[in-house]
Design an enzyme around this catalytic site. Structure first.
Site, PDB file in Angstrom:
ATOM      1  N   CYS A 381       0.842  -1.198   0.000  1.00 46.17           N
ATOM      2  CA  CYS A 381       0.000   0.000   0.000  1.00 46.17           C
ATOM      3  C   CYS A 381       0.882   1.256   0.000  1.00 46.17           C
ATOM      4  CB  CYS A 381      -0.978  -0.043   1.176  1.00 46.17           C
ATOM      5  SG  CYS A 381      -2.365   1.106   1.003  1.00 46.17           S
ATOM      6  N   HIS A 515      -3.552  -5.253   0.001  1.00 46.45           N
ATOM      7  CA  HIS A 515      -3.115  -5.785   1.297  1.00 46.45           C
ATOM      8  C   HIS A 515      -3.168  -7.314   1.269  1.00 46.45           C
ATOM      9  CE1 HIS A 515      -2.824  -2.079   3.726  1.00 46.45           C
ATOM     10  NE2 HIS A 515      -3.697  -1.617   2.838  1.00 46.45           N
ATOM     11  N   GLU A 517      -1.776  -9.416   3.115  1.00 48.83           N
ATOM     12  CA  GLU A 517      -1.810 -10.036   4.441  1.00 48.83           C
ATOM     13  C   GLU A 517      -3.224 -10.400   4.869  1.00 48.83           C
ATOM     14  OE1 GLU A 517      -1.856  -5.520   5.341  1.00 48.83           O
ATOM     15  OE2 GLU A 517      -1.133  -6.887   3.799  1.00 48.83           O
TER      16      GLU A 517
END
Length: 543
Positions: A381, A515, A517
């Site tokens: 990001c 993102h 994750e």
């Protein structure tokens, strides 16, 4: 017919209700049941999207674009069931919806009150879209006795009364503190917490007792007697070596068996082989790497909860222990000596997301260090945006490159997204618009260059990843940045929004606007984190 398990907490906050809910759901799932977990947040914010990371921790984003509590990340990682907007409700959203209906005249002149209007909304939320489920686990945020939580407790009391008796189960998570001076575990806080809950009309069926020492049989019997539950329903919950060991520990203590006994159900023993495998990988690594995370909110690791877990998943996939060194980006604005001292021992450098100008020059400096020293680099990001600004300044000859997020600039390499396509149509934004709920949120497709590093990592040229951002790398600078060595290897389907950059002249240098994750799970580590840790393992062998 769905059965409901309501999870409350007492004595103190941060006892791990979210982990408990996720672990119990995983155990029920391992016995063959269909499960879903929901979170009730009593705060008055509509969602956590505008809350400080220091106040709330991470904002977890779902595929359908909901900004939710970080506990939903635990739910997804433990069960593999993707969370939705319908799985998280706040008092703020309930009150907003009720007031909107009142202004519209939907209540036909009735006096709008907490009972029945607020409690009915809570009950409707709990029971929505549950037809194909065996169990719905509902976690109530906060602690029993909190003023803002009272409407939720009352709604659950009503729901228990309205449903069949074999449809609900109340699990109360409480603390049994150890007093070192006396050498004893004290049960009185648990007794008082249960008394407060029963005073609100709810008798817990199971008590999960958090404690740092084993709970003696005599203390279990005392808690059972004074709290009006079976002794077998007093479940000790000791600290675990890893959060992924918690389901195994709770099963060994009989939590899932007690839940089934309460409902009068029988089921096959759970298949926990994959949980045993990842715990073995975590506890018995074959090596170790150190990853430097250069962030803005490193004082509270909950701000990077999913990131921390995704790094652990990458470690388990490579059978190595991942040591995370949390580094304050502002420290790197003091000069090259500080940067080198902190980053030279790292086997990989990760620059995560964030908002605002603070610490960004330090992030840019860490990108430069990783690029020049050929250390594996992963930008997420804002981290990708700073990788592009660093490349613009130092390899593409754009000296004044910056982001409009930080103020006016003659070289807006990063700028606000004014419009983008969603499944519903064209979304538009302006610089002075509201902050809440106005970002590019949720899952979007990206198309990858066929000969790129990331296409090789993913094994595909079309991917879907979750986003949460208001600013984007300016596609007008694409050609100039690529001449400086950055390759735009991932783009939105319309070719207007850069999604991934990489450097072919670097062993492992990848920046992503999304993102990743948020989609990493212990049994399915995200390919980017798996690849990043593999690159860090190679780096560790070189130094």
């Amino acid at each position: 017919m769905a059965r409901y398990i309501f999870i409350t907490g007492g004595v103190v906050s941060s006892l791990g209700k979210g982990l408990m809910a996720a672990s119990l759901a995983a155990l029920l799932q391992a016995r063959g049941f269909r499960v879903r977990i929901r979170k009730f947040d009593p705060y008055l914010n509509v969602d956590p999207g505008t809350m400080s990371p220091y106040q709330h921790g991470e904002v977890y984003v779902t595929d359908d674009g909901a900004e939710t509590d970080l506990d939903l990340g635990h739910y997804e990682r433990f069960t593999g069931v993707s969370a939705r907007q319908a799985d998280n409700i706040t008092s703020g959203r309930i009150y907003r919806d009720i007031i909107t209906k009142e202004r519209r005249g939907d209540y036909l002149g009735a006096t709008v009150q907490v009972i029945p209007h607020v409690t009915d909304a809570i009950k409707d939320f709990a029971q929505a879209e549950t037809e194909d489920l065996d169990f719905v686990l509902c976690e109530i945020g906060g602690t029993v006795g909190d003023i803002e939580g009272l409407p939720f407790i009352e709604a659950l009391r009503q729901l228990h009364n309205e449903l069949d008796r074999d449809q609900t189960c109340f699990v109360h998570v409480t603390l049994v503190p150890y007093i070192a001076a006396a050498g004893e575990l004290k049960t009185k806080p648990t007794q008082h917490s249960v008394r407060e809950l029963t005073g609100l009309g709810i008798q817990p069926d199971i008590l999960l007792c958090r404690c740092e020492k084993p709970l003696p049989e005599g203390e279990r019997a005392k808690i059972a007697q004074f709290c009006n539950v079976r002794k077998s329903a007093v479940i000790p919950a000791l600290d675990a070596s890893s959060i992924y060991a918690v389901p195994l520990q709770y099963h060994a203590e009989g939590l899932d068996g007690e839940v089934l006994r309460h409902f009068g159900l029988t089921a096959p023993d759970p298949d926990l082989a994959r949980w045993e495998d990842i715990v073995d990988r975590y506890q018995n690594p074959e090596g170790e790497v150190t990853i430097g995370v250069v962030g803005k909110y490193v004082g509270l690791q909950d701000a990077y909860k999913s990131l921390n877990e995704a790094l652990a998943h990458g470690g388990m996939a490579n059978r190595v222990k991942v040591r995370v060194k949390w580094l304050d980006a502002e420290l790197f604005e003091k000069g090259d000596d500080e940067i080198a001292a902190q980053l030279e021992p790292m086997h990989g450098i990760l620059v995560p997301g964030g908002f605002g100008e603070r610490g960004t020059e330090g992030k840019i400096a860490s990108v430069r260090f990783a690029r020049e020293r050929k250390v594996p680099f992963f930008g997420i990001c804002l981290g990708m945006q700073m990788a592009c600004v660093e490349g613009a300044r130092n390899t593409a000859g754009i000296a004044g490159a910056s982001s409009t997020e930080f103020g006016p600039t003659d070289e807006p390499v990063v700028g606000i997204i004014t419009e983008w396509m969603t499944a519903e149509g064209l979304e538009k934004r302006s610089e002075g618009g509201d902050l809440g709920g106005t970002m590019r949120l949720g899952a979007y497709e990206a198309h990858l260059a066929g000969n790129s590093h990331v296409a090789n990592i993913y094994g595909s040229t079309v991917i879907s990843e979750r986003h949460r951002h208001r600013y984007e790398v300016n596609v007008a600078y694409k050609e100039r940045l690529e001449k400086g060595g950055l390759v735009f290897s991932g783009m939105s389907p319309d070719g207007l929004l850069p999604e991934i950059v990489e450097r072919p002249d670097h062993p492992w240098f990848i920046g992503v606007q999304f993102h990743p994750e948020l989609k990493s799970r212990p049994f399915e580590p995200h390919p980017l984190f798996k690849g990043f840790i593999a690159a860090a393992v190679k780096q560790a062998r070189l130094v």
